[in-house]
Design a protein around this motif. Structure first.
Motif, PDB file in Angstrom:
ATOM      1  N   TRP A 186       0.790  -1.041  -0.127  1.00 35.65           N
ATOM      2  CA  TRP A 186       0.019  -0.127   0.208  1.00 35.65           C
ATOM      3  C   TRP A 186       0.791   1.179   0.344  1.00 35.65           C
ATOM      4  O   TRP A 186       1.331   1.248   0.692  1.00 35.65           O
ATOM      5  CB  TRP A 186      -0.845  -0.437   1.617  1.00 35.65           C
ATOM      6  N   LEU A 187       0.592   2.337  -0.771  1.00 41.47           N
ATOM      7  CA  LEU A 187       0.859   3.429  -0.684  1.00 41.47           C
ATOM      8  C   LEU A 187      -0.304   4.219   0.106  1.00 41.47           C
ATOM      9  O   LEU A 187      -1.245   4.359  -0.276  1.00 41.47           O
ATOM     10  CB  LEU A 187       1.361   4.215  -2.198  1.00 41.47           C
ATOM     11  N   ILE A 188       0.942   5.519   0.970  1.00 40.34           N
ATOM     12  CA  ILE A 188       0.086   7.066   0.874  1.00 40.34           C
ATOM     13  C   ILE A 188       0.379   7.791   0.164  1.00 40.34           C
ATOM     14  O   ILE A 188       1.713   8.286   0.494  1.00 40.34           O
ATOM     15  CB  ILE A 188       0.075   6.519   2.760  1.00 40.34           C
ATOM     16  N   LYS A 189      -0.756   8.643   0.059  1.00 37.20           N
ATOM     17  CA  LYS A 189      -0.082  10.154  -0.709  1.00 37.20           C
ATOM     18  C   LYS A 189      -1.374  11.674  -0.135  1.00 37.20           C
ATOM     19  O   LYS A 189      -2.048  11.309   0.227  1.00 37.20           O
ATOM     20  CB  LYS A 189      -0.220  10.611  -2.205  1.00 37.20           C
ATOM     21  N   ALA A 190      -0.345  11.886   0.576  1.00 42.25           N
ATOM     22  CA  ALA A 190      -1.056  13.948   0.331  1.00 42.25           C
ATOM     23  C   ALA A 190      -0.882  14.512   0.454  1.00 42.25           C
ATOM     24  O   ALA A 190       0.281  15.179  -0.509  1.00 42.25           O
ATOM     25  CB  ALA A 190      -0.092  13.500   2.232  1.00 42.25           C
ATOM     26  N   VAL A 191      -1.836  15.319   0.195  1.00 39.71           N
ATOM     27  CA  VAL A 191      -1.836  16.318  -1.384  1.00 39.71           C
ATOM     28  C   VAL A 191      -1.228  17.572   0.315  1.00 39.71           C
ATOM     29  O   VAL A 191      -3.275  17.973   0.443  1.00 39.71           O
ATOM     30  CB  VAL A 191      -2.956  16.970  -1.656  1.00 39.71           C
ATOM     31  N   VAL A 192      -0.500  18.339   0.084  1.00 31.85           N
ATOM     32  CA  VAL A 192      -0.454  19.710   1.250  1.00 31.85           C
ATOM     33  C   VAL A 192      -0.682  20.611   0.418  1.00 31.85           C
ATOM     34  O   VAL A 192      -0.354  21.510  -0.217  1.00 31.85           O
ATOM     35  CB  VAL A 192       0.376  19.249   2.107  1.00 31.85           C
ATOM     36  N   THR A 193      -0.477  22.351   1.361  1.00 33.65           N
ATOM     37  CA  THR A 193      -0.022  23.353   0.818  1.00 33.65           C
ATOM     38  C   THR A 193       0.736  24.213   1.965  1.00 33.65           C
ATOM     39  O   THR A 193       0.286  24.011   2.794  1.00 33.65           O
ATOM     40  CB  THR A 193      -1.517  23.625   0.648  1.00 33.65           C
ATOM     41  N   PRO A 194       1.752  25.134   1.634  1.00 36.19           N
ATOM     42  CA  PRO A 194       1.958  25.863   2.735  1.00 36.19           C
ATOM     43  C   PRO A 194       1.417  27.261   3.055  1.00 36.19           C
ATOM     44  O   PRO A 194       1.439  27.941   4.360  1.00 36.19           O
ATOM     45  CB  PRO A 194       3.541  26.314   2.087  1.00 36.19           C
ATOM     46  N   GLY A 195       0.222  27.050   2.639  1.00 39.83           N
ATOM     47  CA  GLY A 195      -0.724  28.212   2.615  1.00 39.83           C
ATOM     48  C   GLY A 195      -1.863  28.164   1.513  1.00 39.83           C
ATOM     49  O   GLY A 195      -2.341  29.056   1.055  1.00 39.83           O
ATOM     50  N   LYS A 196      -1.461  28.218   0.367  1.00 38.64           N
ATOM     51  CA  LYS A 196      -2.455  29.218  -0.985  1.00 38.64           C
ATOM     52  C   LYS A 196      -2.438  27.225  -1.700  1.00 38.64           C
ATOM     53  O   LYS A 196      -1.320  26.648  -1.909  1.00 38.64           O
ATOM     54  CB  LYS A 196      -1.801  29.255  -1.742  1.00 38.64           C
ATOM     55  N   ASN A 197      -4.149  27.735  -2.354  1.00 41.28           N
ATOM     56  CA  ASN A 197      -3.830  25.951  -2.907  1.00 41.28           C
ATOM     57  C   ASN A 197      -3.368  25.564  -4.487  1.00 41.28           C
ATOM     58  O   ASN A 197      -2.627  25.026  -5.033  1.00 41.28           O
ATOM     59  CB  ASN A 197      -5.601  25.884  -2.955  1.00 41.28           C
ATOM     60  N   THR A 198      -2.767  27.127  -4.531  1.00 40.83           N
ATOM     61  CA  THR A 198      -1.996  27.082  -5.710  1.00 40.83           C
ATOM     62  C   THR A 198      -0.355  26.284  -6.211  1.00 40.83           C
ATOM     63  O   THR A 198      -0.408  25.890  -6.565  1.00 40.83           O
ATOM     64  CB  THR A 198      -1.281  28.877  -5.820  1.00 40.83           C
ATOM     65  N   ASP A 199       0.378  26.057  -4.782  1.00 44.74           N
ATOM     66  CA  ASP A 199       1.000  25.805  -4.086  1.00 44.74           C
ATOM     67  C   ASP A 199       1.029  24.598  -3.565  1.00 44.74           C
ATOM     68  O   ASP A 199       1.847  23.989  -2.811  1.00 44.74           O
ATOM     69  CB  ASP A 199       2.172  26.539  -3.057  1.00 44.74           C
ATOM     70  N   ASP A 247       6.784   4.801  -7.128  1.00 45.04           N
ATOM     71  CA  ASP A 247       5.290   5.703  -6.334  1.00 45.04           C
ATOM     72  C   ASP A 247       5.775   6.345  -5.562  1.00 45.04           C
ATOM     73  O   ASP A 247       5.102   6.988  -4.752  1.00 45.04           O
ATOM     74  CB  ASP A 247       4.269   4.119  -5.593  1.00 45.04           C
ATOM     75  N   GLN A 248       6.500   5.843  -4.350  1.00 46.85           N
ATOM     76  CA  GLN A 248       6.913   5.722  -3.275  1.00 46.85           C
ATOM     77  C   GLN A 248       7.201   7.530  -3.182  1.00 46.85           C
ATOM     78  O   GLN A 248       6.858   8.750  -2.462  1.00 46.85           O
ATOM     79  CB  GLN A 248       8.029   5.243  -2.918  1.00 46.85           C
ATOM     80  N   ASP A 249       8.511   8.096  -4.030  1.00 46.08           N
ATOM     81  CA  ASP A 249       9.056   9.303  -4.203  1.00 46.08           C
ATOM     82  C   ASP A 249       9.880   9.895  -5.700  1.00 46.08           C
ATOM     83  O   ASP A 249      10.437  10.061  -6.239  1.00 46.08           O
ATOM     84  CB  ASP A 249      10.711   9.174  -3.458  1.00 46.08           C
ATOM     85  N   GLY A 250       8.383   9.680  -6.350  1.00 47.48           N
ATOM     86  CA  GLY A 250       8.019  10.082  -7.366  1.00 47.48           C
ATOM     87  C   GLY A 250       8.683  12.304  -7.415  1.00 47.48           C
ATOM     88  O   GLY A 250       8.877  12.416  -6.573  1.00 47.48           O
ATOM     89  N   LYS A 251       9.092  12.683  -9.239  1.00 52.20           N
ATOM     90  CA  LYS A 251       9.399  14.184  -8.870  1.00 52.20           C
ATOM     91  C   LYS A 251       7.753  14.926  -8.729  1.00 52.20           C
ATOM     92  O   LYS A 251       6.875  14.572  -9.523  1.00 52.20           O
ATOM     93  CB  LYS A 251      10.638  13.895  -9.990  1.00 52.20           C
ATOM     94  N   ALA A 252       8.193  15.838  -7.698  1.00 54.71           N
ATOM     95  CA  ALA A 252       7.161  16.516  -7.782  1.00 54.71           C
ATOM     96  C   ALA A 252       7.643  17.629  -7.704  1.00 54.71           C
ATOM     97  O   ALA A 252       8.962  18.043  -8.143  1.00 54.71           O
ATOM     98  CB  ALA A 252       6.951  16.357  -6.170  1.00 54.71           C
ATOM     99  N   SER A 253       6.772  19.476  -8.336  1.00 56.04           N
ATOM    100  CA  SER A 253       7.303  20.458  -8.123  1.00 56.04           C
ATOM    101  C   SER A 253       6.822  20.690  -6.993  1.00 56.04           C
ATOM    102  O   SER A 253       5.005  21.195  -6.239  1.00 56.04           O
ATOM    103  CB  SER A 253       6.209  21.109  -9.255  1.00 56.04           C
ATOM    104  N   ILE A 254       7.847  21.233  -5.987  1.00 60.27           N
ATOM    105  CA  ILE A 254       7.549  21.916  -4.706  1.00 60.27           C
ATOM    106  C   ILE A 254       7.799  23.584  -4.930  1.00 60.27           C
ATOM    107  O   ILE A 254       8.805  23.994  -4.843  1.00 60.27           O
ATOM    108  CB  ILE A 254       8.682  21.238  -3.408  1.00 60.27           C
ATOM    109  N   PRO A 255       7.137  23.954  -4.127  1.00 57.02           N
ATOM    110  CA  PRO A 255       6.959  25.197  -3.958  1.00 57.02           C
ATOM    111  C   PRO A 255       7.926  25.471  -2.765  1.00 57.02           C
ATOM    112  O   PRO A 255       8.423  25.004  -2.644  1.00 57.02           O
ATOM    113  CB  PRO A 255       5.079  25.471  -3.069  1.00 57.02           C
ATOM    114  N   PRO A 256       8.458  26.740  -3.013  1.00 53.41           N
ATOM    115  CA  PRO A 256       8.720  27.077  -1.570  1.00 53.41           C
ATOM    116  C   PRO A 256       8.884  27.264  -0.187  1.00 53.41           C
ATOM    117  O   PRO A 256       7.613  27.325   0.170  1.00 53.41           O
ATOM    118  CB  PRO A 256       9.049  29.267  -2.241  1.00 53.41           C
TER     119      PRO A 256
END
Length: 722
Positions: free
Chosen positions: A191-204, A437-446
């Motif tokens: 099983w994998l677990i994916k978390a969608v997170v934001t530092p404050g803005k949904n655009t990030d 799947d565990q560590d794909g390349k993501a676009s990470i905000p500041p």
């Protein structure tokens, strides 16, 4: 004026060389080998040091007569066959037939067919290299001994028309072992677990993947989730968040271009990128090497010698490549040094890598003089070689680790800051691990350490481990090379042979073992383990290399193998029972005589026939339905294999719909429910290499006319695949 006779292998090569030599040179072709072992008997005296009996090959009598007449009138004879074992052996056979002293300076070679290379070779003739010729002779005799003694055994114990060989039998076993591994594979749940997170803005927002837990010492331990319950424990612990950024690591890295092509990597890449079979790749590459007619330039060789293990590059080629890179992309895209690549061993340094030979002939500039396939392969070689001397791709990297209640999540990202060689030859997409799947390349905000990340969504995903993939031609060639089985010149004919023998079959691009392949390979494994043993076959290749290097006598290599092998064959003649190869039953009865209908293999693939043949001659094609319906009458679509064009299929109406007389037929699969907005004709899926595009089926439609004019501004020789 003295007459000098230059003998090459092919007319195309002779025509190309003829442009660079004066009128006192006569260039002719031997059309490949002129002598070989006889087909009617063994042709090897195993009792007298394996002395071979060579005869003029069938159909080459006139060639030999003409060569002898031309040789009598020449003041000097130069043998300009290819610069490898096979070429050296052909030169030696020519010397024998034309009564030329092999120790005289009668042999010339060149790695590329250019004016400077040919004229330099003419100035520096040498004696025939008997080590090279003997290495080929040893291989030929070895293959004859194996094939001549094993094949009749297969005919007797299984059925007529089969064959065995040192390399083909090992290649078949490699495919069989992989298929067995796939069949025996037992998928395991995870099983994998994916978390969608934001530092404050949904655009990030970005995605973090669950990694593990923090132990008492503060170290992160990877956590494998085996079931839903394991995943639920993590979900409960995280709850609604938030997650806290534990660390942000930033860095830079470079990606360097791949080495220039060798024979093996060219076949692999042409298979992956262009969809070419290894046989097709080598055929087209040979045309590019020997020369094609270029408008305004005449017969011109476009690439260097195509049978090579080497990644070495000449200084002249490097400088020419750098000049083009600077002119086309700018000096910042060119390396400030000569990028060098290492060969695995010294034996592989006889030739350069495969590269362009005329850097003034850009593929795009001469496209109208090339066929579609020639252009594609030349472009591939051109781009790959230029990329070797281009600057590295530069990337900024960032790795984020965040946690919640001791549960650690990670994500990593890359940003290209300078494309470098990727502006020309983008190979990143193919080689990145897309299944990570565990560590794909993501676009990470500041982000900053200690920053809180709002949890927008979290979900668990059930996965199962997957078996290793079936071999394709590309991956089988790579495996053969890694195991040390065969040599560059043998990969394509080996795969062609085991396909023709029906030991393996193609399903799309996948290579699958057949029942016949299993029977033959299992019999060989049980009785001739060395023939299908990877290490033994690789060791034999090493010994042949030692013959080429002058470190081993060819007769000694044969004597170390044949006596034991011959004893095994004699024992097998008595010990092996005849294997009955039962044809597969269809479960249906013959409409003519009531006998059983069976699946049988024919020249053009499988078909259905009556078990009472020859008394009953009933046959029928195997019905294969395509996805979709007939665009004319709405009936089903049948798939047929072309008899004229091998491995090509076409589609017809099954005539069971509204119109039993429907005559629909098409090379391309109709797209269900789609019609051309301009003329109303049905749309089809047109394949170009690895890609497919919707096109109107009406060739005269304005959409096709526009596309045709746009694409052909260049290619007057392109042939429609239909």
């Amino acid at each position: 004026m003295s007459k000098k006779l230059v003998i090459v292998e092919s007319p195309a090569k002779s025509k190309t060389i003829g442009r660079y030599l004066g009128s006192d040179y006569i260039i002719t072709a031997s059309l490949g080998h002129i002598r070989d072992l006889p087909s009617s008997n063994l042709g090897v005296d195993v009792k007298h040091n394996y002395k071979p009996l060579y005869i003029t090959m069938k159909g080459k009598e006139k060639v030999v007569r003409d060569l002898k007449l031309m040789a009598q009138e020449a003041d000097e004879i130069l043998l300009a066959t290819d610069p490898d074992r096979e070429g050296e052996a052909i030169a030696w056979h020519l010397a024998k037939v034309l009564k030329i002293d092999p120790d005289s300076k009668c042999r010339i070679t060149f790695n590329e067919i250019t004016k400077s290379a040919v004229q330099e070779a003419i100035k520096n003739p040498r004696a025939i290299n008997m080590n090279l010729a003997n290495a080929q002779q040893a291989r030929r005799i070895l293959d004859r001994l194996v094939g001549y003694e094993l094949s009749p055994l297969l005919w007797k114990k299984i059925r007529k028309g089969l064959s065995a060989g040192r390399v083909q039998s090992v290649a078949t076993k490699i495919v069989m072992d992989r298929d067995a591994e796939i069949d025996a594979f037992n998928p395991e749940e995870y099983w994998l677990i994916k978390a969608v997170v934001t530092p404050g803005k949904n655009t990030d927002k970005f995605v973090l993947g669950y990694y593990g837990t923090v132990d008492g010492s503060g170290k992160v331990k990877k956590d494998d989730l085996k079931c839903l319950e394991d995943a639920q424990v993590v979900l409960d612990a995280v709850g609604t968040g938030p997650l806290t950024v534990d660390s942000i690591k930033k860095g830079t890295k470079e990606r360097n271009p791949y080495p220039p092509f060798t024979t093996s990597t060219l076949q692999q890449e042409a298979s992956k990128r262009l969809g070419f079979s290894s046989k097709k790749t080598m055929s087209i590459a040979q045309q590019l090497y020997e020369g094609v007619e270029i408008a305004g330039a005449g017969q011109t060789a476009l690439v260097s010698y195509i049978r090579t293990d080497s990644v070495r590059i000449s200084e002249e080629a490097v400088e020419a490549a750098k000049k083009i890179i600077k002119e086309r992309f700018g000096s910042e895209y060119c390396t400030s040094f000569k990028r060098q690549y290492k060969n695995k061993n010294s034996a592989q340094d006889a030739h350069e890598a495969i590269r362009p030979t005329h850097f003034d002939l850009d593929p795009r500039a001469i496209r109208s003089s090339l066929t579609t396939d020639q252009y594609k392969l030349y472009q591939l070689i051109w781009d790959r070689f230029l990329a070797t001397q281009m600057a590295s791709c530069k990337l900024d990297t960032v790795t984020c680790q965040a946690s919640c209640n001791g549960r650690v999540f990670r994500a990593s990202g890359e940003t290209v800051t300078f494309k470098g060689f990727l502006v020309l030859y983008d190979d990143v997409a193919e080689d990145q691990n897309k299944t990570d799947d565990q560590d794909g390349k993501a676009s990470i905000p500041p982000l900053e350490d200690g920053m809180k990340l709002e949890l927008l969504d979290i979900k668990s995903l059930q996965k199962f481990t997957t078996p290793p993939p079936h071999y394709t031609e590309a991956t089988l060639i790579k495996a053969l090379e890694e195991y040390g089985i065969g040599r560059p010149s043998t990969y394509a004919p080996t795969i062609s042979t085991i396909l023709e023998r029906k030991y393996i079959e193609k399903d799309g691009r996948l290579l699958l073992i057949t029942d016949l392949g299993k029977i033959v390979t299992n019999m060989l494994s049980e009785n001739f383990s060395e023939i299908v043993d990877l290490s033994f076959t690789a060791e034999m290749e090493t010994k042949l290399d030692e013959v080429e290097e002058g470190k081993e006598e060819w007769e000694h290599v044969l004597d170390g193998f044949y006596p034991g092998f011959n004893s095994q064959v004699k024992a097998a003649q008595e010990s092996i029972d005849k294997i009955t190869f039962e044809p597969e039953k269809t479960g249906e009865v013959c409409p003519q005589c009531g006998g059983e209908l069976l699946y049988k293999e024919g020249r053009y693939g499988k078909f259905i026939a009556c078990t009472n043949f020859p008394e009953c001659n009933y046959t029928q094609n195997i019905v294969v339905y395509a996805k979709g319906t007939c665009p004319r009458c709405g009936s089903g679509l049948l798939v047929h294999r072309s008899k004229k064009y091998r491995n090509k299929t076409f589609y017809t109406c099954d005539k069971k719909g509204a119109d039993p007389n429907c005559d629909f037929i098409s090379w391309d699969l109709p797209i269900e429910g789609k019609f051309c907005p301009e003329c109303g004709s049905y749309m089809v899926l047109k394949h170009f290499g690895k890609k497919a595009y919707p096109r109107c089926s009406n060739k005269d439609c304005t959409t096709n006319v526009r596309k045709s004019k746009k694409s052909s501004s260049g290619n007057k020789k392109d042939n429609d695949e239909e």
